[in-house]
Write a protein that holds these residues in place. Structure first.
Motif, PDB file in Angstrom:
ATOM      1  N   LEU A 195      -1.440  -7.342   8.225  1.00  0.00           N
ATOM      2  CA  LEU A 195      -2.103  -7.613   6.948  1.00  0.00           C
ATOM      3  C   LEU A 195      -1.874  -6.468   5.965  1.00  0.00           C
ATOM      4  O   LEU A 195      -1.412  -6.682   4.845  1.00  0.00           O
ATOM      5  CB  LEU A 195      -3.614  -7.846   7.126  1.00  0.00           C
ATOM      6  N   LEU A 196      -2.186  -5.241   6.359  1.00  0.00           N
ATOM      7  CA  LEU A 196      -2.010  -4.121   5.427  1.00  0.00           C
ATOM      8  C   LEU A 196      -0.528  -3.816   5.210  1.00  0.00           C
ATOM      9  O   LEU A 196      -0.150  -3.249   4.199  1.00  0.00           O
ATOM     10  CB  LEU A 196      -2.743  -2.871   5.918  1.00  0.00           C
ATOM     11  N   VAL A 222     -12.530  -0.607   4.833  1.00  0.00           N
ATOM     12  CA  VAL A 222     -11.251  -0.347   4.143  1.00  0.00           C
ATOM     13  C   VAL A 222     -11.413  -0.686   2.660  1.00  0.00           C
ATOM     14  O   VAL A 222     -11.940  -1.742   2.307  1.00  0.00           O
ATOM     15  CB  VAL A 222     -10.110  -1.175   4.763  1.00  0.00           C
ATOM     16  N   ALA A 228      -5.407 -10.705   1.234  1.00  0.00           N
ATOM     17  CA  ALA A 228      -6.399 -10.557   2.300  1.00  0.00           C
ATOM     18  C   ALA A 228      -7.242 -11.819   2.406  1.00  0.00           C
ATOM     19  O   ALA A 228      -7.505 -12.338   3.500  1.00  0.00           O
ATOM     20  CB  ALA A 228      -7.273  -9.333   2.036  1.00  0.00           C
ATOM     21  N   LEU A 278       0.853  -1.185   0.000  1.00  0.00           N
ATOM     22  CA  LEU A 278       0.000   0.000   0.000  1.00  0.00           C
ATOM     23  C   LEU A 278       0.893   1.241   0.000  1.00  0.00           C
ATOM     24  O   LEU A 278       1.816   1.354   0.802  1.00  0.00           O
ATOM     25  CB  LEU A 278      -0.920  -0.018   1.214  1.00  0.00           C
ATOM     26  N   LEU A 289     -12.811  -4.391   1.729  1.00  0.00           N
ATOM     27  CA  LEU A 289     -12.778  -5.449   2.741  1.00  0.00           C
ATOM     28  C   LEU A 289     -14.008  -5.264   3.618  1.00  0.00           C
ATOM     29  O   LEU A 289     -14.579  -4.171   3.683  1.00  0.00           O
ATOM     30  CB  LEU A 289     -11.509  -5.335   3.587  1.00  0.00           C
ATOM     31  N   PHE A 304      -4.220  -6.513  11.992  1.00  0.00           N
ATOM     32  CA  PHE A 304      -4.793  -6.081  10.707  1.00  0.00           C
ATOM     33  C   PHE A 304      -3.949  -4.970  10.077  1.00  0.00           C
ATOM     34  O   PHE A 304      -3.468  -5.098   8.953  1.00  0.00           O
ATOM     35  CB  PHE A 304      -6.245  -5.598  10.903  1.00  0.00           C
ATOM     36  N   TRP A 305      -3.777  -3.870  10.802  1.00  0.00           N
ATOM     37  CA  TRP A 305      -3.186  -2.661  10.200  1.00  0.00           C
ATOM     38  C   TRP A 305      -1.703  -2.826   9.897  1.00  0.00           C
ATOM     39  O   TRP A 305      -1.218  -2.372   8.870  1.00  0.00           O
ATOM     40  CB  TRP A 305      -3.428  -1.454  11.113  1.00  0.00           C
ATOM     41  N   PHE A 322      -6.817   2.871   0.518  1.00  0.00           N
ATOM     42  CA  PHE A 322      -5.364   2.838   0.320  1.00  0.00           C
ATOM     43  C   PHE A 322      -5.053   2.550  -1.149  1.00  0.00           C
ATOM     44  O   PHE A 322      -5.667   1.673  -1.759  1.00  0.00           O
ATOM     45  CB  PHE A 322      -4.729   1.757   1.191  1.00  0.00           C
ATOM     46  N   GLY A 381     -18.381   0.734  19.363  1.00  0.00           N
ATOM     47  CA  GLY A 381     -17.560  -0.472  19.243  1.00  0.00           C
ATOM     48  C   GLY A 381     -16.272  -0.234  18.475  1.00  0.00           C
ATOM     49  O   GLY A 381     -15.641  -1.180  18.010  1.00  0.00           O
ATOM     50  N   GLY A 382     -15.894   1.039  18.315  1.00  0.00           N
ATOM     51  CA  GLY A 382     -14.674   1.373  17.562  1.00  0.00           C
ATOM     52  C   GLY A 382     -15.007   1.826  16.154  1.00  0.00           C
ATOM     53  O   GLY A 382     -16.174   1.836  15.755  1.00  0.00           O
ATOM     54  N   GLY A 383     -13.962   2.211  15.423  1.00  0.00           N
ATOM     55  CA  GLY A 383     -14.156   2.648  14.037  1.00  0.00           C
ATOM     56  C   GLY A 383     -13.430   3.952  13.755  1.00  0.00           C
ATOM     57  O   GLY A 383     -12.664   4.451  14.586  1.00  0.00           O
ATOM     58  N   LEU A 384     -13.683   4.503  12.561  1.00  0.00           N
ATOM     59  CA  LEU A 384     -13.051   5.763  12.157  1.00  0.00           C
ATOM     60  C   LEU A 384     -13.496   6.866  13.109  1.00  0.00           C
ATOM     61  O   LEU A 384     -14.699   7.070  13.306  1.00  0.00           O
ATOM     62  CB  LEU A 384     -13.454   6.119  10.724  1.00  0.00           C
ATOM     63  N   PRO A 409     -10.715  -1.483  20.186  1.00  0.00           N
ATOM     64  CA  PRO A 409     -10.886  -1.999  21.546  1.00  0.00           C
ATOM     65  C   PRO A 409      -9.585  -2.573  22.105  1.00  0.00           C
ATOM     66  O   PRO A 409      -9.406  -2.624  23.319  1.00  0.00           O
ATOM     67  CB  PRO A 409     -11.941  -3.102  21.392  1.00  0.00           C
ATOM     68  N   VAL A 432      -9.355 -12.800   5.777  1.00  0.00           N
ATOM     69  CA  VAL A 432     -10.070 -11.542   5.994  1.00  0.00           C
ATOM     70  C   VAL A 432     -11.388 -11.581   5.219  1.00  0.00           C
ATOM     71  O   VAL A 432     -11.408 -11.947   4.041  1.00  0.00           O
ATOM     72  CB  VAL A 432      -9.204 -10.350   5.506  1.00  0.00           C
ATOM     73  N   LYS A 451      -5.467 -14.692   4.016  1.00  0.00           N
ATOM     74  CA  LYS A 451      -5.316 -14.552   5.470  1.00  0.00           C
ATOM     75  C   LYS A 451      -6.655 -14.660   6.191  1.00  0.00           C
ATOM     76  O   LYS A 451      -6.750 -14.400   7.393  1.00  0.00           O
ATOM     77  CB  LYS A 451      -4.649 -13.220   5.801  1.00  0.00           C
ATOM     78  N   TYR A 487      -9.311  -0.792  -1.163  1.00  0.00           N
ATOM     79  CA  TYR A 487      -8.062  -0.732  -1.920  1.00  0.00           C
ATOM     80  C   TYR A 487      -8.387  -0.117  -3.278  1.00  0.00           C
ATOM     81  O   TYR A 487      -9.429  -0.443  -3.864  1.00  0.00           O
ATOM     82  CB  TYR A 487      -7.494  -2.129  -2.182  1.00  0.00           C
ATOM     83  N   LEU A 498       1.418  -1.775   7.034  1.00  0.00           N
ATOM     84  CA  LEU A 498       1.810  -0.395   7.333  1.00  0.00           C
ATOM     85  C   LEU A 498       2.859  -0.391   8.457  1.00  0.00           C
ATOM     86  O   LEU A 498       2.637  -0.986   9.512  1.00  0.00           O
ATOM     87  CB  LEU A 498       0.586   0.431   7.762  1.00  0.00           C
ATOM     88  N   THR A 554     -12.037  -5.540  10.564  1.00  0.00           N
ATOM     89  CA  THR A 554     -11.282  -4.459  11.205  1.00  0.00           C
ATOM     90  C   THR A 554     -12.036  -3.871  12.380  1.00  0.00           C
ATOM     91  O   THR A 554     -11.751  -2.751  12.788  1.00  0.00           O
ATOM     92  CB  THR A 554     -11.068  -3.316  10.206  1.00  0.00           C
ATOM     93  N   ARG A 555     -13.018  -4.583  12.890  1.00  0.00           N
ATOM     94  CA  ARG A 555     -13.784  -4.057  14.021  1.00  0.00           C
ATOM     95  C   ARG A 555     -14.433  -2.728  13.668  1.00  0.00           C
ATOM     96  O   ARG A 555     -14.316  -1.748  14.402  1.00  0.00           O
ATOM     97  CB  ARG A 555     -12.877  -3.856  15.238  1.00  0.00           C
ATOM     98  N   GLY A 556     -15.029  -2.662  12.487  1.00  0.00           N
ATOM     99  CA  GLY A 556     -15.875  -1.503  12.210  1.00  0.00           C
ATOM    100  C   GLY A 556     -15.320  -0.461  11.259  1.00  0.00           C
ATOM    101  O   GLY A 556     -15.987   0.531  10.993  1.00  0.00           O
ATOM    102  N   VAL A 557     -14.108  -0.677  10.732  1.00  0.00           N
ATOM    103  CA  VAL A 557     -13.584   0.289   9.746  1.00  0.00           C
ATOM    104  C   VAL A 557     -13.721  -0.313   8.353  1.00  0.00           C
ATOM    105  O   VAL A 557     -13.231  -1.409   8.089  1.00  0.00           O
ATOM    106  CB  VAL A 557     -12.105   0.631  10.013  1.00  0.00           C
TER     107      VAL A 557
END
Lengths: 134, 134
Positions: free
Chosen positions: B25-26, A126, A93, A2, A116, B21-22, A81, B73-76, B13, A98, A96, A128, B28, A121-124
């Motif tokens: 997997l990604l 994403v 992904a 990315l 994805l 993940f970040w 990204f 529950g999390g997120g952006l 969380p 995902v 793995k 590509y 970064l 991602t627990r609510g994000v």
């Protein structure tokens, strides 16, 4: 791999009104506006360094973006990204384990794209994107 | 003037789990991790081009980030724009009648920072940051 944040997607109830904040107050230059019928959105892309802010106003209430607006009243929706190889990123992904929204890349506003699943991602949400060749 | 997206803030969380993940997997790269007691967060900054993803795990449930986690529950969580003059940006926003969270810039993880009120943007929490001189 990315390379950068291509854009941050923001759902807004009214694109023209949103422009007063993002374009006029923040001073971000408008790169492009578009109506994407099959995704049910009016969109505006505003430049912020090497990235963009993507404002999305739903025109169909039953679209994903329309439901998000109804549920949340708008707000930060997804982060995208940029990659040189969206197909390979999607394969990685998938391998793995995902959860994916798109099983294959498809044409979108930012190029060949895929999402994805936010469960991964627990609510994000994403995305590509591999931009189309100029 | 806003120069770029400095970072996108994501509430999680569990920071270690989010890293799978970040970071893994990604792919970064992690730039920095920190515990910011007075903001009640454990944070990790991951590089994405000229921007960063800021993962925030609340350590105090009554903090803003803690309440966000409980509610969503999390997120952006927020988007932060880099500027050379955070004081001037804040003054401009104030003069245009934009609701502010911070009346004055304050020291934060990204430098001297301030937050506009999400009411100003229909639900998007926007931060300005002027990084500390190296």
């Amino acid at each position: 791999m990315l390379k950068k944040i291509h854009h941050v997607g923001v759902v807004v109830p009214d694109l023209e009104q949103a422009m007063r904040f993002w374009r006029d107050l923040l001073g971000l230059p408008v790169v492009k506006t578009a109506v994407v019928q099959d995704q049910g959105v009016k969109a505006a892309l505003l430049k912020a360094g090497e990235s963009e802010i993507e404002l999305l106003e739903p025109i169909l209430p039953e679209s994903g973006v329309g439901k998000f607006l109804a549920r949340r009243g708008g707000g930060l929706h997804h982060v995208c990204f940029q990659t040189d190889d969206v197909k390979n990123e999607l394969r990685k992904a998938n391998e793995k384990g995902v959860q994916l929204i798109d099983q294959q890349p498809r044409a979108g506003l930012a190029g060949m794209i895929c999402f994805l699943h936010p469960k991964a991602t627990r609510g994000v949400l994403v995305e590509y994107a591999q931009p189309f060749e100029e």
